[in-house]
Design a protein around this motif. Structure first.
Motif, PDB file in Angstrom:
ATOM      1  N   PRO A   2     -26.457  44.213 -35.673  1.00 52.10           N
ATOM      2  CA  PRO A   2     -26.493  42.936 -36.390  1.00 52.10           C
ATOM      3  C   PRO A   2     -26.180  41.789 -35.424  1.00 52.10           C
ATOM      4  O   PRO A   2     -26.911  40.809 -35.330  1.00 52.10           O
ATOM      5  N   SER A   3     -25.077  41.926 -34.689  1.00 57.10           N
ATOM      6  CA  SER A   3     -24.688  40.918 -33.701  1.00 57.10           C
ATOM      7  C   SER A   3     -23.768  41.605 -32.697  1.00 57.10           C
ATOM      8  O   SER A   3     -22.810  42.286 -33.097  1.00 57.10           O
ATOM      9  N   THR A   4     -24.036  41.427 -31.412  1.00 54.49           N
ATOM     10  CA  THR A   4     -23.161  42.059 -30.413  1.00 54.49           C
ATOM     11  C   THR A   4     -21.755  41.468 -30.498  1.00 54.49           C
ATOM     12  O   THR A   4     -20.769  42.157 -30.245  1.00 54.49           O
TER      13      THR A   4
ATOM     14  N   GLY B 175     -28.065  37.633 -35.167  1.00 57.16           N
ATOM     15  CA  GLY B 175     -27.490  36.969 -33.996  1.00 57.16           C
ATOM     16  C   GLY B 175     -26.917  35.620 -34.415  1.00 57.16           C
ATOM     17  O   GLY B 175     -27.537  34.884 -35.176  1.00 57.16           O
ATOM     18  N   ARG B 176     -25.730  35.326 -33.914  1.00 54.17           N
ATOM     19  CA  ARG B 176     -25.054  34.109 -34.342  1.00 54.17           C
ATOM     20  C   ARG B 176     -24.906  33.117 -33.204  1.00 54.17           C
ATOM     21  O   ARG B 176     -24.746  33.501 -32.047  1.00 54.17           O
ATOM     22  N   GLY B 177     -24.968  31.809 -33.556  1.00 53.94           N
ATOM     23  CA  GLY B 177     -24.757  30.744 -32.583  1.00 53.94           C
ATOM     24  C   GLY B 177     -23.592  29.876 -33.013  1.00 53.94           C
ATOM     25  O   GLY B 177     -22.906  30.178 -33.989  1.00 53.94           O
ATOM     26  N   ARG B 178     -23.370  28.812 -32.270  1.00 50.98           N
ATOM     27  CA  ARG B 178     -22.297  27.873 -32.626  1.00 50.98           C
ATOM     28  C   ARG B 178     -22.630  27.145 -33.914  1.00 50.98           C
ATOM     29  O   ARG B 178     -23.778  27.085 -34.330  1.00 50.98           O
ATOM     30  N   LEU B 179     -21.631  26.549 -34.497  1.00 52.06           N
ATOM     31  CA  LEU B 179     -21.775  25.682 -35.675  1.00 52.06           C
ATOM     32  C   LEU B 179     -22.467  26.409 -36.828  1.00 52.06           C
ATOM     33  O   LEU B 179     -23.233  25.807 -37.576  1.00 52.06           O
TER      34      LEU B 179
ATOM     35  N   LYS C 259     -35.761  22.377 -22.463  1.00 50.70           N
ATOM     36  CA  LYS C 259     -35.746  23.307 -23.605  1.00 50.70           C
ATOM     37  C   LYS C 259     -34.582  24.286 -23.466  1.00 50.70           C
ATOM     38  O   LYS C 259     -34.229  24.687 -22.360  1.00 50.70           O
ATOM     39  N   LYS C 260     -34.043  24.676 -24.622  1.00 58.09           N
ATOM     40  CA  LYS C 260     -32.900  25.583 -24.601  1.00 58.09           C
ATOM     41  C   LYS C 260     -33.369  27.012 -24.344  1.00 58.09           C
ATOM     42  O   LYS C 260     -34.154  27.561 -25.124  1.00 58.09           O
ATOM     43  N   VAL C 261     -32.887  27.603 -23.252  1.00 56.74           N
ATOM     44  CA  VAL C 261     -33.262  28.987 -22.933  1.00 56.74           C
ATOM     45  C   VAL C 261     -32.099  29.940 -23.115  1.00 56.74           C
ATOM     46  O   VAL C 261     -32.262  31.158 -23.027  1.00 56.74           O
TER      47      VAL C 261
HETATM   48  C1  BTN Z   1     -25.545  29.036 -29.369  1.00 55.00           C
HETATM   49  O1  BTN Z   1     -26.588  28.750 -28.795  1.00 55.00           O
HETATM   50  O2  BTN Z   1     -25.046  28.307 -30.246  1.00 55.00           O
HETATM   51  C2  BTN Z   1     -24.847  30.294 -28.975  1.00 55.00           C
HETATM   52  C3  BTN Z   1     -25.775  31.478 -29.015  1.00 55.00           C
HETATM   53  C4  BTN Z   1     -25.078  32.765 -28.661  1.00 55.00           C
HETATM   54  C5  BTN Z   1     -25.970  33.959 -28.876  1.00 55.00           C
HETATM   55  C6  BTN Z   1     -25.367  35.227 -28.359  1.00 55.00           C
HETATM   56  S1  BTN Z   1     -26.546  36.546 -28.362  1.00 55.00           S
HETATM   57  C7  BTN Z   1     -25.274  37.688 -28.047  1.00 55.00           C
HETATM   58  C8  BTN Z   1     -24.080  37.273 -28.865  1.00 55.00           C
HETATM   59  N1  BTN Z   1     -24.154  37.832 -30.200  1.00 55.00           N
HETATM   60  C9  BTN Z   1     -24.291  36.894 -31.135  1.00 55.00           C
HETATM   61  O3  BTN Z   1     -24.388  37.107 -32.358  1.00 55.00           O
HETATM   62  N2  BTN Z   1     -24.322  35.682 -30.561  1.00 55.00           N
HETATM   63  C10 BTN Z   1     -24.170  35.766 -29.127  1.00 55.00           C
END
Ligand code: BTN
Length: 257
Positions: free
Chosen positions: A24-26, A52-56, A119-121
């Motif tokens: 699901p998410s590392t 996968g999760r990011g900020r905010l 661009k965001k990589v």
């Molecule tokens: C962002 O751009 O806001 C942060 C992104 C972070 C993504 C990574 S992928 C591996 C790890 N597992 C997650 O669920 N999120 C981070």
């Protein structure tokens, strides 16, 4: 999961790497392992993430065969205040590793976005739990995502024009090599994070310096000039009335205005 591999030892920290076809998410996976007492240096990669999760509270698009999705378990011995430096040191490590492997020169959008050609990589999400007295961290999970190539079916509509990739090679060889170089660079900075954080290499890559930016903070939005960063990696803004304000990270994002 493939077998644990001892990858390296940095400053006494044993790096054990596990790779999963999908999680699901590392970050979520490693937070669970951290709570169970896993050791600092456990690194988890997944070929894809379903959540996968990011900020905010954002999601991080993590399809199979196009990205590096990796989390690293840390047990920092420095203060919770200094822990913002984990994210910023990781941003430098990721940018340097991409440059080493591709020859391209990423910049960093404060605080944790890795940019190529605007661009965001890549992005970084650090999550942790405080010690009981709130002064330190029981653990921190450093999550790193890098788009190696655009996804097979292209980026989702909401990421079009915003997301990019570092190249056109999505092989596991490149992904694993990138993970190794990121770790080598990151642990080089981690050893001295409290006394000597990588301000100079971070500042050198900082996008938008001297430019007008739109700042989104909670429900508030304002325009200011991105003047500099300070020794705590706070972004120094010049407000329209000439006053200076320092932004700590938290729930803030900036865009070119
Ligand atoms: C962002 O751009 O806001 C942060 C992104 C972070 C993504 C990574 S992928 C591996 C790890 N597992 C997650 O669920 N999120 C981070």
């Amino acid at each position: 999961m493939n077998k644990d591999r001892l990858e390296a030892i940095y400053d006494g920290i044993r790096i054990q790497r596990q790779t999963f076809p999908s999680l699901p998410s590392t970050n979520t996976y490693l937070i669970e392992r951290a709570k169970e007492g896993a050791e600092e240096g456990l690194v988890v990669l997944a070929d894809s993430q379903s959540h996968g999760r990011g900020r905010l509270g954002r999601s991080f698009h993590s399809p199979v065969g196009s990205g590096l999705y990796m989390s690293v378990l840390l047990r920092p011995r420095f203060s919770a205040d200094a822990s913002l430096r984990i994210t910023t040191a990781a941003a430098v490590a990721v940018a340097e590793a991409i440059e080493e492997l591709t020859g391209r020169k990423p910049s960093i959008k404060w605080v944790n976005d890795i940019l190529l050609d605007g661009k965001k990589v890549g992005g970084i999400l650090t999550e942790g739990a405080l010690t009981e007295d709130g002064a330190g961290l029981r653990y921190a999970v450093l999550g790193i995502g890098v788009n190696l190539t655009p996804p097979h079916n292209s980026f989702p509509k909401e990421l079009e024009g915003i997301a990019g990739a570092i190249g056109d090679d999505a092989s596991k060889e490149l992904r694993d090599r990138l993970a190794d170089v990121i770790m080598t660079r990151f642990f080089g900075y981690y050893a001295t994070l409290e006394t000597c954080p990588p301000i100079i290499p971070y500042r050198k890559r900082l996008a938008f310096l001297g430019m007008s930016v739109r700042v989104l903070r909670g429900g508030e939005e304002f325009i200011a000039v991105a003047e500099d960063i300070d020794s705590d990696f706070r972004l120094i803004l010049r407000l329209p009335d000439g006053r200076l304000e320092a932004l700590s990270c938290g729930e803030i994002s900036i865009k070119l205005s």
